[in-house]
Design a protein around this motif. Structure first.
Motif, PDB file in Angstrom:
ATOM      1  N   LYS A 164      -0.046   2.479  -7.275  1.00  0.00           N
ATOM      2  CA  LYS A 164      -1.392   1.937  -7.171  1.00  0.00           C
ATOM      3  C   LYS A 164      -1.673   0.858  -8.222  1.00  0.00           C
ATOM      4  O   LYS A 164      -2.311  -0.140  -7.953  1.00  0.00           O
ATOM      5  CB  LYS A 164      -2.412   3.070  -7.309  1.00  0.00           C
ATOM      6  N   ASP A 220      -4.897  -5.721   4.228  1.00  0.00           N
ATOM      7  CA  ASP A 220      -4.768  -4.973   2.991  1.00  0.00           C
ATOM      8  C   ASP A 220      -6.023  -4.118   2.753  1.00  0.00           C
ATOM      9  O   ASP A 220      -5.933  -2.939   2.406  1.00  0.00           O
ATOM     10  CB  ASP A 220      -4.553  -5.960   1.845  1.00  0.00           C
ATOM     11  N   ASN A 268       0.788  -1.225   0.000  1.00  0.00           N
ATOM     12  CA  ASN A 268       0.000   0.000   0.000  1.00  0.00           C
ATOM     13  C   ASN A 268       0.818   1.272   0.000  1.00  0.00           C
ATOM     14  O   ASN A 268       0.305   2.333  -0.321  1.00  0.00           O
ATOM     15  CB  ASN A 268      -0.945   0.012   1.199  1.00  0.00           C
ATOM     16  N   LYS A 321      -6.105  -0.058   2.498  1.00  0.00           N
ATOM     17  CA  LYS A 321      -6.613   0.562   1.270  1.00  0.00           C
ATOM     18  C   LYS A 321      -7.553   1.722   1.581  1.00  0.00           C
ATOM     19  O   LYS A 321      -7.693   2.652   0.797  1.00  0.00           O
ATOM     20  CB  LYS A 321      -7.389  -0.481   0.464  1.00  0.00           C
ATOM     21  N   ARG A 365      -1.445  -9.700  -4.528  1.00  0.00           N
ATOM     22  CA  ARG A 365      -2.838  -9.815  -4.058  1.00  0.00           C
ATOM     23  C   ARG A 365      -3.511 -11.043  -4.662  1.00  0.00           C
ATOM     24  O   ARG A 365      -4.203 -11.794  -3.971  1.00  0.00           O
ATOM     25  CB  ARG A 365      -3.621  -8.559  -4.440  1.00  0.00           C
TER      26      ARG A 365
END
Lengths: 307, 283
Positions: free
Chosen positions: B97, B157, B92, B161, B106
């Motif tokens: 991004k 995560d 992060n 975010k 992920r």
């Protein structure tokens, strides 16, 4: 370079290594299991291992076919029960339910996902086994004496029992993924459909579900892979005997994960036994990886292009 | 008669029925375990270790399994935290991004999350054999940590975010490095959500049996060494139900009740705790 930037650079390097480790973990698992399973692959052709139904480790016979067919039976029953219930629940929660209902069901679904498999097993043992033994089995096999209902197993430990328990265990993943997918369908589409005079259900059926189709398929695949690998609960209720593969809803089943779990004590005592069991684990890993890659792949595409 | 309305009502009924099935199944499970487990539960079970002939119906309790599960759960959660916290900060804060690496990590975490626990157990077993280790608390901690790593990392995560980009920008503008921003700003802001993620992973860790079957083995004594086998609650339930004696099976139901209460408690705590850590949160 000051101490502060040095610290930052160190942290960066460590994190980079860590992400590399996580990315290689699936590969490492596959490699580790494959290496341990190799001795048996070297002595016997894979075809024979997968297609032979003779499992007799003492004599060096390791046919996995019965276990594979059992797994397919149990997973199939679980999916047939779970999919309609979960998809309808997800539609209701995302389209009809008030926020009050949603506030009640969300923790319920989280809890279902969090309960230990062994507790599911105990529930299966206490509630579903008697249900199948005393009600479903006598009624169904008496009145419908044909293919999936005929059996001489009156214990209640059966394919159907395992399927019912597994179905409940797959509810959370199918519901939460389907709900997420449906909520991503743009609101304008619904408005357009409603403006044309469609009822709410028609809008859902013809617009929302059509748009969400691929995502729902992904949810089902993910549910399938969950049911496929579930071990302890199945081990406790499926019967797990070595008498051929199940030919009816009420026959006992002996799926692959249960085989792996059941043999942990004895598998080092017979040559090649551990290799055969770890081959089963390797296959389980491959199938679940494929299912998950396909499932999450569809969802990622859906996120990017679907809407 | 409007068929469209009839169809709508039929499907509404079906949907309500399925919602009731889903909610009902949870109540059914908890109800069954509570009713069956409650009258077999005694104080002795909670404060004694198994004595000779416990599995034949003699005296004793399952304190070994309760403490074993808690020690194992805490160890595995700490190890998984050690791995996943830097990982999610990296995802992060350090990566852009739309970075491909972040996407890959992920995606792989999602895939790892779907791998069955028995496969983790078998993998732990191969690692144990490779390093010539015995089944021990340490091996079990490592296996369970790998099992809960994806769950913990993915939920952390999601928490990170949610943190507004402006907060990071403000910190960078003050001249802080990314590491300082992570430690002093981001983690403080996210602490509530992170604790929830940790508790969820802990609950999953103590409940799992298939992964510890190979790696933890079982013992009648309390956990005292990292290199000795350890008893776990799910396996204690499983073994007690496997005996042919009704009174031992009854105790298995009681042990299942203990496990269910433990997991229920952890989940409820996870739900309510995120609001408690608001002292350092900037709104």
């Amino acid at each position: 370079m000051t101490v502060r930037t040095f610290k930052d650079a160190c942290a960066h390097k460590i994190m980079l290594c860590l992400s590399g480790f996580v990315m290689s973990l699936a590969f490492l698992m596959a490699l580790g299991l494959y290496l341990r399973a190799r001795p048996i692959l070297a002595t016997k052709p894979l075809r024979e291992l997968l297609l032979s139904a003779v499992w007799n480790p003492g004599q060096g016979q390791f046919g996995l076919a019965n276990f594979i067919i059992s797994t397919v039976w149990v997973t199939g029953i679980a999916i047939i029960i779970a999919v309609p219930l979960s998809v309808l629940t997800a539609i209701y929660l995302s389209e009809y339910a008030s926020s009050k209902v949603r506030d009640i069901t969300r923790p319920v679904i989280d809890l279902l996902a969090g309960i230990s498999p062994v507790v599911y097993g105990v529930w299966g043992l206490l509630a579903i086994v008697p249900l199948v033994r005393d009600y479903l089995m006598p009624v169904l096999s008496e009145h419908l004496p044909f293919f999936p209902f005929v059996s001489d197993n009156y214990t209640g430990f059966s394919t159907l029992t395992a399927g019912i328990v597994l179905a409940v265990m797959t509810f959370p993943i199918i519901i939460s993924v389907t709900e997420e997918v449906i909520s991503r369908v743009p609101f304008e589409l619904r408005e357009a459909s409603l403006a044309l005079g469609a009822t709410k259900w028609q809008t859902i059926k013809l617009t929302v579900l059509k748009k969400a189709q691929a995502g729902i398929v992904a949810a089902v695949i993910l549910g399938l892979s969950r049911a496929f690998g579930e071990t302890m609960a199945v081990l406790m209720v499926a019967g797990c005997t070595l008498h051929g593969f199940p030919q009816s809803l009420f026959d006992p089943a002996y799926p692959l994960p249960a085989l792996i779990a059941n043999t942990y004590g004895e598998m080092m005592s017979v040559p090649l036994y551990d290799a055969a069991v770890l081959l089963a684990a390797f296959m389980l890993l491959l199938v679940t990886i494929v299912c998950n890659v396909v499932g999450w792949g569809i969802l990622v595409r859906f996120e990017h292009t679907g809407v | 008669m409007d068929w469209r309305r009839v169809e709508e009502n039929i499907f509404k009924c079906l949907m309500l029925t399925s919602v009731c099935c889903v909610v009902g199944s949870l109540l059914f499970i908890l109800g069954t375990v509570f009713v069956k487990g409650f009258h077999a539960l005694t104080l002795d079970m909670l404060i004694k270790t198994p004595q000779g002939g416990y599995y034949l119906g003699k005296g004793g309790g399952i304190l070994n399994a309760i403490t074993g599960s808690i020690v194992l759960g805490i160890g595995a959660t700490l190890l998984a935290l050690l791995l996943s916290l830097p990982l999610v900060v990296y995802l992060n804060l350090y990566l852009r991004k739309n970075s491909r690496r972040a996407f890959a990590v992920r995606f792989l975490l999602d895939v790892l999350w779907g791998i069955p626990s028995i496969v983790y157990g078998a993998f732990g077993f191969t690692v144990m054999v490779f390093f010539k280790l015995q089944a021990s608390l340490l091996a079990a901690i490592i296996t369970v940590a790998l099992l809960i790593l994806p769950i913990m990392a993915r939920s952390m995560d999601e928490v990170l975010k949610m943190i507004p980009f402006e907060l990071k920008e403000a910190s960078f503008a003050m001249g802080a490095t990314k590491f300082e921003t992570a430690v002093h700003v981001i983690l403080r802001q996210a602490i509530g959500g992170l604790v929830t993620a940790i508790l969820i992973a802990f609950g999953r860790g103590i409940g799992d049996a298939a992964s510890v079957l190979f790696t933890a083995s079982f013992t009648d004594s309390l956990p005292y060494s990292l290199f000795k086998p350890v008893a776990t609650l799910p396996l204690a339930i499983f073994f007690q139900l496997g005996t042919p004696f009704p009174e031992v099976q009854e105790r298995g139901y009681a042990a299942a009740l203990v496990l269910a209460i433990l997991i229920l408690g952890v989940s409820i705590a996870a739900r309510f705790i995120s609001g408690k850590f608001t002292r350092h949160v900037i709104r």
